[in-house]
Write a protein that holds these residues in place. Structure first.
Motif, PDB file in Angstrom:
ATOM      1  N   PRO A 452       0.819  -1.212   0.000  1.00 19.11           N
ATOM      2  CA  PRO A 452       0.000   0.000   0.000  1.00 19.11           C
ATOM      3  C   PRO A 452       0.851   1.259   0.000  1.00 19.11           C
ATOM      4  CG  PRO A 452       0.128  -0.900   2.211  1.00 19.11           C
ATOM      5  CD  PRO A 452       0.814  -1.895   1.313  1.00 19.11           C
ATOM      6  N   ILE A 453       0.283   2.312  -0.564  1.00 19.02           N
ATOM      7  CA  ILE A 453       0.896   3.641  -0.556  1.00 19.02           C
ATOM      8  C   ILE A 453       0.035   4.528   0.334  1.00 19.02           C
ATOM      9  CG2 ILE A 453       1.595   5.643  -1.935  1.00 19.02           C
ATOM     10  CD1 ILE A 453       1.828   3.711  -4.333  1.00 19.02           C
ATOM     11  N   TYR A 454       0.625   5.041   1.391  1.00 19.70           N
ATOM     12  CA  TYR A 454      -0.093   5.885   2.337  1.00 19.70           C
ATOM     13  C   TYR A 454       0.156   7.361   2.030  1.00 19.70           C
ATOM     14  CZ  TYR A 454      -1.335   2.004   5.450  1.00 19.70           C
ATOM     15  OH  TYR A 454      -1.885   0.863   5.981  1.00 19.70           O
ATOM     16  N   GLY A 455      -0.719   8.214   2.558  1.00 20.35           N
ATOM     17  CA  GLY A 455      -0.514   9.645   2.479  1.00 20.35           C
ATOM     18  C   GLY A 455       0.725  10.067   3.256  1.00 20.35           C
ATOM     19  N   PRO A 456       0.950  11.382   3.420  1.00 20.85           N
ATOM     20  CA  PRO A 456       2.258  11.849   3.895  1.00 20.85           C
ATOM     21  C   PRO A 456       2.508  11.732   5.389  1.00 20.85           C
ATOM     22  CG  PRO A 456       0.830  13.720   3.438  1.00 20.85           C
ATOM     23  CD  PRO A 456       0.094  12.499   2.977  1.00 20.85           C
ATOM     24  N   TYR A 457       1.444  11.652   6.211  1.00 21.58           N
ATOM     25  CA  TYR A 457       1.645  11.764   7.654  1.00 21.58           C
ATOM     26  C   TYR A 457       1.829  10.405   8.314  1.00 21.58           C
ATOM     27  CZ  TYR A 457       0.368  16.668   7.293  1.00 21.58           C
ATOM     28  OH  TYR A 457       0.341  18.007   6.956  1.00 21.58           O
ATOM     29  N   GLU A 458       2.831  10.319   9.171  1.00 17.30           N
ATOM     30  CA  GLU A 458       3.076   9.140   9.984  1.00 17.30           C
ATOM     31  C   GLU A 458       2.380   9.250  11.334  1.00 17.30           C
ATOM     32  OE1 GLU A 458       4.798   5.462  11.301  1.00 17.30           O
ATOM     33  OE2 GLU A 458       4.261   6.342   9.373  1.00 17.30           O
ATOM     34  N   ASP A 459       2.235  10.471  11.801  1.00 18.91           N
ATOM     35  CA  ASP A 459       1.578  10.734  13.077  1.00 18.91           C
ATOM     36  C   ASP A 459       1.092  12.179  13.053  1.00 18.91           C
ATOM     37  OD1 ASP A 459       0.602  10.356  15.618  1.00 18.91           O
ATOM     38  OD2 ASP A 459       2.473   9.538  16.414  1.00 18.91           O
ATOM     39  N   ALA A 460       0.436  12.606  14.109  1.00 21.97           N
ATOM     40  CA  ALA A 460      -0.075  13.975  14.171  1.00 21.97           C
ATOM     41  C   ALA A 460       1.065  14.973  14.008  1.00 21.97           C
ATOM     42  CB  ALA A 460      -0.784  14.206  15.502  1.00 21.97           C
ATOM     43  N   GLY A 461       1.005  15.750  12.933  1.00 23.87           N
ATOM     44  CA  GLY A 461       1.999  16.776  12.679  1.00 23.87           C
ATOM     45  C   GLY A 461       3.354  16.265  12.256  1.00 23.87           C
ATOM     46  N   VAL A 462       3.491  14.971  12.036  1.00 23.13           N
ATOM     47  CA  VAL A 462       4.792  14.393  11.662  1.00 23.13           C
ATOM     48  C   VAL A 462       4.665  13.691  10.319  1.00 23.13           C
ATOM     49  CG1 VAL A 462       6.637  12.799  12.278  1.00 23.13           C
ATOM     50  CG2 VAL A 462       5.430  14.065  14.071  1.00 23.13           C
ATOM     51  N   MET A 463       5.367  14.203   9.329  1.00 22.26           N
ATOM     52  CA  MET A 463       5.379  13.524   8.037  1.00 22.26           C
ATOM     53  C   MET A 463       6.358  12.357   8.075  1.00 22.26           C
ATOM     54  SD  MET A 463       4.982  16.276   5.010  1.00 22.26           S
ATOM     55  CE  MET A 463       3.387  17.026   4.728  1.00 22.26           C
ATOM     56  N   ALA A 464       6.014  11.300   7.347  1.00 19.25           N
ATOM     57  CA  ALA A 464       6.871  10.117   7.317  1.00 19.25           C
ATOM     58  C   ALA A 464       8.273  10.474   6.823  1.00 19.25           C
ATOM     59  CB  ALA A 464       6.246   9.040   6.432  1.00 19.25           C
ATOM     60  N   LYS A 465       8.364  11.427   5.895  1.00 13.43           N
ATOM     61  CA  LYS A 465       9.677  11.790   5.359  1.00 13.43           C
ATOM     62  C   LYS A 465      10.568  12.422   6.420  1.00 13.43           C
ATOM     63  CE  LYS A 465       8.483  16.449   3.709  1.00 13.43           C
ATOM     64  NZ  LYS A 465       8.496  17.368   2.550  1.00 13.43           N
ATOM     65  N   ASP A 466       9.967  12.926   7.507  1.00 13.69           N
ATOM     66  CA  ASP A 466      10.730  13.580   8.574  1.00 13.69           C
ATOM     67  C   ASP A 466      10.857  12.721   9.819  1.00 13.69           C
ATOM     68  OD1 ASP A 466      10.915  15.939   7.008  1.00 13.69           O
ATOM     69  OD2 ASP A 466       8.905  16.542   7.658  1.00 13.69           O
ATOM     70  N   SER A 467      10.314  11.499   9.794  1.00 15.57           N
ATOM     71  CA  SER A 467      10.323  10.663  10.984  1.00 15.57           C
ATOM     72  C   SER A 467      11.743  10.264  11.357  1.00 15.57           C
ATOM     73  CB  SER A 467       9.478   9.413  10.762  1.00 15.57           C
ATOM     74  OG  SER A 467       9.575   8.530  11.864  1.00 15.57           O
ATOM     75  N   THR A 468      12.062  10.418  12.622  1.00 15.78           N
ATOM     76  CA  THR A 468      13.363   9.975  13.132  1.00 15.78           C
ATOM     77  C   THR A 468      13.242   8.663  13.891  1.00 15.78           C
ATOM     78  OG1 THR A 468      13.056  11.328  15.116  1.00 15.78           O
ATOM     79  CG2 THR A 468      14.268  12.321  13.283  1.00 15.78           C
ATOM     80  N   THR A 469      12.037   8.326  14.333  1.00 20.16           N
ATOM     81  CA  THR A 469      11.842   7.083  15.073  1.00 20.16           C
ATOM     82  C   THR A 469      11.693   5.877  14.151  1.00 20.16           C
ATOM     83  OG1 THR A 469       9.458   7.496  15.171  1.00 20.16           O
ATOM     84  CG2 THR A 469      10.796   8.276  17.016  1.00 20.16           C
ATOM     85  N   ASN A 470      11.147   6.093  12.955  1.00 18.63           N
ATOM     86  CA  ASN A 470      10.988   5.017  11.983  1.00 18.63           C
ATOM     87  C   ASN A 470      11.174   5.604  10.589  1.00 18.63           C
ATOM     88  OD1 ASN A 470      10.451   2.559  10.761  1.00 18.63           O
ATOM     89  ND2 ASN A 470       8.238   2.619  11.143  1.00 18.63           N
ATOM     90  N   PRO A 471      12.405   5.983  10.244  1.00 17.67           N
ATOM     91  CA  PRO A 471      12.632   6.691   8.983  1.00 17.67           C
ATOM     92  C   PRO A 471      12.333   5.825   7.761  1.00 17.67           C
ATOM     93  CG  PRO A 471      14.713   6.070   9.989  1.00 17.67           C
ATOM     94  CD  PRO A 471      13.642   5.764  10.999  1.00 17.67           C
ATOM     95  N   LEU A 472      11.964   6.495   6.674  1.00 12.93           N
ATOM     96  CA  LEU A 472      11.753   5.805   5.404  1.00 12.93           C
ATOM     97  C   LEU A 472      13.090   5.402   4.801  1.00 12.93           C
ATOM     98  CD1 LEU A 472       9.057   8.122   3.767  1.00 12.93           C
ATOM     99  CD2 LEU A 472       8.669   5.987   5.018  1.00 12.93           C
ATOM    100  N   ASN A 473      13.092   4.294   4.070  1.00 10.80           N
ATOM    101  CA  ASN A 473      14.292   3.912   3.334  1.00 10.80           C
ATOM    102  C   ASN A 473      14.277   4.540   1.944  1.00 10.80           C
ATOM    103  OD1 ASN A 473      12.528   2.346   1.780  1.00 10.80           O
ATOM    104  ND2 ASN A 473      13.074   0.421   2.781  1.00 10.80           N
ATOM    105  N   ALA A 474      15.194   4.144   1.089  1.00 10.21           N
ATOM    106  CA  ALA A 474      15.308   4.744  -0.245  1.00 10.21           C
ATOM    107  C   ALA A 474      14.119   4.415  -1.139  1.00 10.21           C
ATOM    108  CB  ALA A 474      16.603   4.291  -0.917  1.00 10.21           C
ATOM    109  N   PHE A 475      13.319   3.436  -0.759  1.00 10.04           N
ATOM    110  CA  PHE A 475      12.133   3.075  -1.533  1.00 10.04           C
ATOM    111  C   PHE A 475      10.911   3.914  -1.116  1.00 10.04           C
ATOM    112  CE2 PHE A 475      14.875  -0.602  -1.520  1.00 10.04           C
ATOM    113  CZ  PHE A 475      14.769  -1.136  -2.792  1.00 10.04           C
ATOM    114  N   ASN A 476      11.081   4.820  -0.159  1.00  8.24           N
ATOM    115  CA  ASN A 476       9.965   5.540   0.481  1.00  8.24           C
ATOM    116  C   ASN A 476       9.105   4.585   1.297  1.00  8.24           C
ATOM    117  OD1 ASN A 476      10.583   8.119  -0.283  1.00  8.24           O
ATOM    118  ND2 ASN A 476       8.655   8.516  -1.336  1.00  8.24           N
ATOM    119  N   ALA A 477       9.727   3.573   1.884  1.00  7.68           N
ATOM    120  CA  ALA A 477       9.004   2.547   2.629  1.00  7.68           C
ATOM    121  C   ALA A 477       9.589   2.391   4.027  1.00  7.68           C
ATOM    122  CB  ALA A 477       9.061   1.211   1.893  1.00  7.68           C
ATOM    123  N   HIS A 478       8.767   1.894   4.915  1.00  9.36           N
ATOM    124  CA  HIS A 478       9.243   1.425   6.209  1.00  9.36           C
ATOM    125  C   HIS A 478       8.263   0.380   6.733  1.00  9.36           C
ATOM    126  CE1 HIS A 478       7.141   5.033   8.501  1.00  9.36           C
ATOM    127  NE2 HIS A 478       6.275   4.240   7.927  1.00  9.36           N
TER     128      HIS A 478
END
Length: 528
Positions: A452-478
């Motif tokens: 699946p492809i999700y929208g940009p947010y990983e949590d409230a006010g936190v975009m997945a691209k900026d996540s430090t607790t579970n960062p995306l890999n080079a595939f834009n996946a985690h």
């Protein structure tokens, strides 16, 4: 999320339309609003049929003569006293549901501003068929515009003005009293604070009011304290497993066995098809129909002269073969620019078939794309499909330059084969939950490896691209324990949608042959 900014300077006539009725109610969901797309006007009041208006609000075209456009409501941002548009909806029958959701589409142009958070969406409750006022609920929405401007600015053309796009705003409420038999829905503002007139309006279209027996967002009826709705836990014992994370809730008396008879899902039963994310969701609900608009081309290549509703824009089939078969005509169910225009291609009705693995298998040899796809990690053409049936493309044009700019206000444009597509996060893609950035985003589509492809947010006010607790890999996946492996779109950050296939992509979905000489974009990406 799309265009604006520098594009508006270079393409002065490009102001996006609103295509009438964008979202349609699902099976069992009736839009109670009269004239929801503001298309018709009263001969006596010269206002849109069924509506009240006040202040500086006016009814007008929501685009220029160079756009495919319909009428809607304009809130001028420079009007100090503001304005209002609303409709009294009579005949509310609470036996059909005590939860109501008011939703509309709006576009805040880049210079639109209000003071004191005064842009609001509101529901008022009445008894005696609208004669006696009883209560109201309202919610300011200007903060959502400001959040988008902060978070999504870089999703625009040349990484500017990405928040000046069509998006959904909604308010869900529980009808508070048994006497309520009418509601008034409205959008209003006061204290317009725009400093000029250019690109300073708030555009409104597509009113809908839906009654439901349960909360769409998982809220609780205080009288029962029982969580309800698709956001709350769904009893898996009542669902038919289809493979992977897919389930189906059969109607009373309906027998489902995909091993013997294929299960076909259309808009009529989309609310019964569930995907197990962090909750059970209906990702295709309200996304399977579209309009073939005047100015598009039909499947035979003829230019369409009159709008035609397409009930089967997306059809899903589970055959018991390990795949979800997606048949789509690839027609967007949201606003688009007029093509040809700045792009010489048309939007054309097509006949596409994709097969998504129900149980994705990770590829240990998977590689992610580089800045110019020199390793050919991602093919040209479709690489996945959004829940509205429109194709996702990789980040490149034929010259292997960045193709994420020069699009319409829903982040799409057609390629030389007239296939409308997205290269980046299309905020106009509707989900059953409006993405306000106050929690995790939901599924907006699927890659051809089935993930699946999700929208940009990983949590409230936190975009997945900026996540430090579970960062995306080079595939834009985690990976997480609840959703498993999944992709996130990354506004303004390469590769935008996915950076390659983490899993084994179905070969029949992938375009073969030489790259198209004109590629996916019509203008070179400027040097940075």
């Amino acid at each position: 999320m799309i265009n604006c900014g520098l594009l508006m300077k270079h393409l002065a006539l490009f102001l996006l339309l609103c295509l009438g009725i964008f979202g349609r109610a699902g099976a069992g969901e009736v839009n109670l609003v009269q004239n929801p797309g503001f298309e018709s006007v009263s001969a006596t009041t010269h206002l849109p049929d069924g509506y009240e208006m006040s202040g500086a609000a006016f009814w007008d075209r929501l685009g220029s003569t160079m756009d495919i456009t319909t009428n809607g409501i304009v809130f001028p941002g420079g009007a100090k006293d503001g304005g209002m548009v609303g409709q009294l909806v009579r005949g509310i029958d609470q036996s059909k549901g005590r939860w109501i959701t008011f939703r509309f589409r709006g576009l805040a142009e880049k210079n639109f501003a209000v003071a004191d958070d005064s842009l609001k969406i509101k529901i008022e409750f009445y008894s005696k068929n609208g004669a006696d006022y009883m209560d109201c609920a309202s919610r300011p929405i200007y903060a959502e515009i400001e959040r988008d401007r902060k978070d999504l600015n870089v999703n625009g053309d040349y990484h500017l003005d990405g928040a000046a796009v069509w998006r959904s705003y909604e308010l869900e409420e529980l009808i508070p009293f048994p006497e309520v038999d009418a509601v008034k829905i409205s959008v209003s503002y006061i204290s317009g604070a725009a400093t000029g007139q250019e690109h300073a309006a708030f555009l409104i279209d597509d009113f809908s009011l839906i009654q439901r027996s349960s909360s769409l967002t998982g809220r609780v009826d205080p009288a029962s304290r029982i969580p309800t709705g698709p956001s709350s836990p769904v009893d898996e014992k009542n669902l038919i497993p289809l493979g992977g994370r897919w389930y189906y809730a059969p109607a009373s008396g309906e027998s489902v066995s995909v091993s013997s008879t294929p299960l076909v899902v259309t808009e009529q039963n989309a609310e019964r098809l569930y995907y197990k994310s962090d909750r059970f969701i209906n990702p295709f609900l309200n996304n399977m129909t579209a309009w073939l608009r005047a100015g598009y081309k039909d499947e035979q290549g003829n230019i369409v002269t009159e709008d035609r509703f397409v009930s089967d824009n997306v059809v899903l089939t589970f055959k018991g073969d390990g795949f979800l078969t997606v048949q789509t005509k690839n027609l967007p169910n949201h606003p688009t620019a007029k093509f040809p225009g700045f792009n010489p291609s048309y939007i054309q009705e097509t006949n596409q078939t994709y097969r998504l693995p129900l149980e994705p298998v990770l590829n240990p040899d998977a590689i992610a794309t580089d800045a110019h796809d020199s390793n050919r990690a991602l093919p040209m053409g479709p690489i996945g499909v959004a829940v509205n049936g429109v194709a996702f493309f990789n980040p490149f044009d034929a010259n292997m330059s960045d193709a994420s700019s020069i699009m319409d206000y829903c982040c799409g444009h057609p390629n030389p084969d007239n296939l409308y597509h997205y290269h980046k996060y299309p905020i106009c893609v509707n989900t059953p939950f409006a993405d306000k950035g106050d929690g995790p985003s939901q599924v907006i589509g699927f890659a051809f490896d089935g993930l699946p492809i999700y929208g940009p947010y990983e949590d409230a006010g936190v975009m997945a691209k900026d996540s430090t607790t579970n960062p995306l890999n080079a595939f834009n996946a985690h990976y997480d324990a609840i959703r498993g492996w999944h992709y996130h779109v990354t506004p303004g950050k390469f590769p935008y949608i996915i950076g390659g296939y983490m899993g084994n992509a179905e070969p029949s979905d992938i375009m073969r042959g030489p790259r198209h000489p004109r590629g996916n974009a019509w203008f070179p990406f400027p040097p940075e």
